[in-house]
Design a protein around this motif. Sequence first.
Motif, PDB file in Angstrom:
ATOM      1  N   GLN A 125      68.354  34.326  57.622  1.00  0.00           N
ATOM      2  CA  GLN A 125      67.296  34.460  58.614  1.00  0.00           C
ATOM      3  C   GLN A 125      66.667  35.845  58.558  1.00  0.00           C
ATOM      4  OE1 GLN A 125      68.504  33.606  62.628  1.00  0.00           O
ATOM      5  NE2 GLN A 125      66.436  33.753  63.457  1.00  0.00           N
TER       6      GLN A 125
ATOM      7  N   TYR B  50      64.581  36.068  55.385  1.00  0.00           N
ATOM      8  CA  TYR B  50      63.307  35.363  55.533  1.00  0.00           C
ATOM      9  C   TYR B  50      62.343  36.165  56.401  1.00  0.00           C
ATOM     10  CZ  TYR B  50      59.874  31.720  56.254  1.00  0.00           C
ATOM     11  OH  TYR B  50      58.700  31.020  56.283  1.00  0.00           O
ATOM     12  N   ASN B  51      62.863  36.762  57.473  1.00  0.00           N
ATOM     13  CA  ASN B  51      62.014  37.600  58.320  1.00  0.00           C
ATOM     14  C   ASN B  51      61.449  38.778  57.537  1.00  0.00           C
ATOM     15  OD1 ASN B  51      62.411  35.983  60.565  1.00  0.00           O
ATOM     16  ND2 ASN B  51      64.181  37.159  61.283  1.00  0.00           N
TER      17      ASN B  51
ATOM     18  N   PHE C  66      57.714  24.365  61.678  1.00  0.00           N
ATOM     19  CA  PHE C  66      58.258  23.466  60.651  1.00  0.00           C
ATOM     20  C   PHE C  66      58.120  22.041  61.169  1.00  0.00           C
ATOM     21  CE2 PHE C  66      61.821  24.566  63.337  1.00  0.00           C
ATOM     22  CZ  PHE C  66      62.588  23.419  63.427  1.00  0.00           C
TER      23      PHE C  66
ATOM     24  N   THR D  48      64.986  19.257  58.484  1.00  0.00           N
ATOM     25  CA  THR D  48      65.793  19.982  57.494  1.00  0.00           C
ATOM     26  C   THR D  48      65.019  21.123  56.834  1.00  0.00           C
ATOM     27  OG1 THR D  48      65.136  18.461  55.710  1.00  0.00           O
ATOM     28  CG2 THR D  48      67.091  17.883  57.002  1.00  0.00           C
ATOM     29  N   GLU D  49      63.771  21.318  57.210  1.00  0.00           N
ATOM     30  CA  GLU D  49      62.904  22.263  56.486  1.00  0.00           C
ATOM     31  C   GLU D  49      63.445  23.684  56.544  1.00  0.00           C
ATOM     32  OE1 GLU D  49      58.379  23.993  57.004  1.00  0.00           O
ATOM     33  OE2 GLU D  49      58.733  21.843  57.313  1.00  0.00           O
ATOM     34  N   VAL D  50      63.819  24.158  57.715  1.00  0.00           N
ATOM     35  CA  VAL D  50      64.288  25.541  57.852  1.00  0.00           C
ATOM     36  C   VAL D  50      65.608  25.725  57.102  1.00  0.00           C
ATOM     37  CG1 VAL D  50      65.045  27.311  59.473  1.00  0.00           C
ATOM     38  CG2 VAL D  50      63.096  25.851  60.036  1.00  0.00           C
TER      39      VAL D  50
ATOM     40  N   THR E  98      64.946  25.868  53.462  1.00  0.00           N
ATOM     41  CA  THR E  98      64.212  27.103  53.187  1.00  0.00           C
ATOM     42  C   THR E  98      65.160  28.283  53.147  1.00  0.00           C
ATOM     43  OG1 THR E  98      62.188  26.262  54.221  1.00  0.00           O
ATOM     44  CG2 THR E  98      62.408  28.655  54.019  1.00  0.00           C
ATOM     45  N   TYR E  99      66.125  28.333  54.055  1.00  0.00           N
ATOM     46  CA  TYR E  99      67.108  29.416  54.042  1.00  0.00           C
ATOM     47  C   TYR E  99      67.980  29.354  52.791  1.00  0.00           C
ATOM     48  CZ  TYR E  99      66.041  30.726  58.878  1.00  0.00           C
ATOM     49  OH  TYR E  99      65.423  31.176  60.020  1.00  0.00           O
TER      50      TYR E  99
ATOM     51  N   LYS F 190      53.439  27.180  57.960  1.00  0.00           N
ATOM     52  CA  LYS F 190      54.677  26.427  57.821  1.00  0.00           C
ATOM     53  C   LYS F 190      55.721  27.281  57.108  1.00  0.00           C
ATOM     54  CE  LYS F 190      54.805  21.876  57.181  1.00  0.00           C
ATOM     55  NZ  LYS F 190      55.862  22.075  56.229  1.00  0.00           N
ATOM     56  N   VAL F 191      56.947  27.120  57.548  1.00  0.00           N
ATOM     57  CA  VAL F 191      58.041  27.943  57.048  1.00  0.00           C
ATOM     58  C   VAL F 191      58.208  27.795  55.543  1.00  0.00           C
ATOM     59  CG1 VAL F 191      60.527  28.274  57.143  1.00  0.00           C
ATOM     60  CG2 VAL F 191      59.246  27.940  59.254  1.00  0.00           C
ATOM     61  N   ASP F 192      58.287  26.553  55.050  1.00  0.00           N
ATOM     62  CA  ASP F 192      58.566  26.342  53.627  1.00  0.00           C
ATOM     63  C   ASP F 192      57.365  26.695  52.757  1.00  0.00           C
ATOM     64  OD1 ASP F 192      57.051  24.207  54.548  1.00  0.00           O
ATOM     65  OD2 ASP F 192      58.008  22.758  53.214  1.00  0.00           O
TER      66      ASP F 192
END
Length: 281
Positions: A45, A48-49, A82, A86-88, A91-92, A177-179
């Motif tokens: 996390q 990603y930030n 998102f 399951t996207e986050v 992505t992590y 979007k996150v991904d």
Amino acid sequence: MSSEDEVVEAHKMPLLDHLIELRQRLLYSVIGLFVAFLVCFFFAQDLYNFLVQPLANILLAHGQGSDVFMHPENQPPPRMIFTDLTEVFFTYIKVAFFFAAFIMCPLFLTQIWLFVAPGLYKNEKKALAPFLIASPILFLLGAALVYFVLLPFAWRFFLHFQQPGGPETLAIQLEAKVDQYLALTMKLIFAFGLCFQLPVIMTLLARVGLATSQGMKEKRKYAIVITFILAAIFTPPDPLSQISLALPILVLYEISIQMARLVEKERAKREAELDREAGID
């Protein structure tokens, strides 16, 4: 043949031993990557930030909306979304693997060196070692250029396409979007990092005689065209991003020409010394 070269010849391994050695080096690399992945996933996390920070700085500084973007009273605070449960999570995982591979790059290169070095002669070791050091450094420079220079300019450019809503118009507002953000950022980092390997690749080609400084100079105009085409493919579709990638590549191309010239001078000097030694003999 020098005494060290004779030692290399005497200790050449059969094919089966080479395969066992290769398996061992690959095993060390995989274990190192797995351990680094677990550590990076624990901090995924935060990592990603870190990647999102260039966009966050702009959005938070402008509230997503001085008159440069939109009116803050007409919109919620900046955010990322998102649309898949399951996207986050995935992505992590990608973030953890990306940073783990980056951190473990010195280990990978060290294992490659330990595998090939015993079969190299002294002059070959001296020729190859600097490139193993320069390669990750150049990749890091390319990634730093993306993170600190290109991303802030590119995101600011794209955010200008937002518009506030009105009586007869709909608002156009960023909902990143996150991904998708991660995919675009990783694509840019890989593109710049790989392009920054140009001096290493061209110098190696010059060492083996597959490229010359004169040939690169004569093909400079073709290199410029190809560079801008590649920049258009690997960067977002705006002129700023394309130029930001193309210009460093062209500078690196000129550096490659100079490196190739140094290799040719070194080769000519070595051949002259061999000729003198042969003349003396």
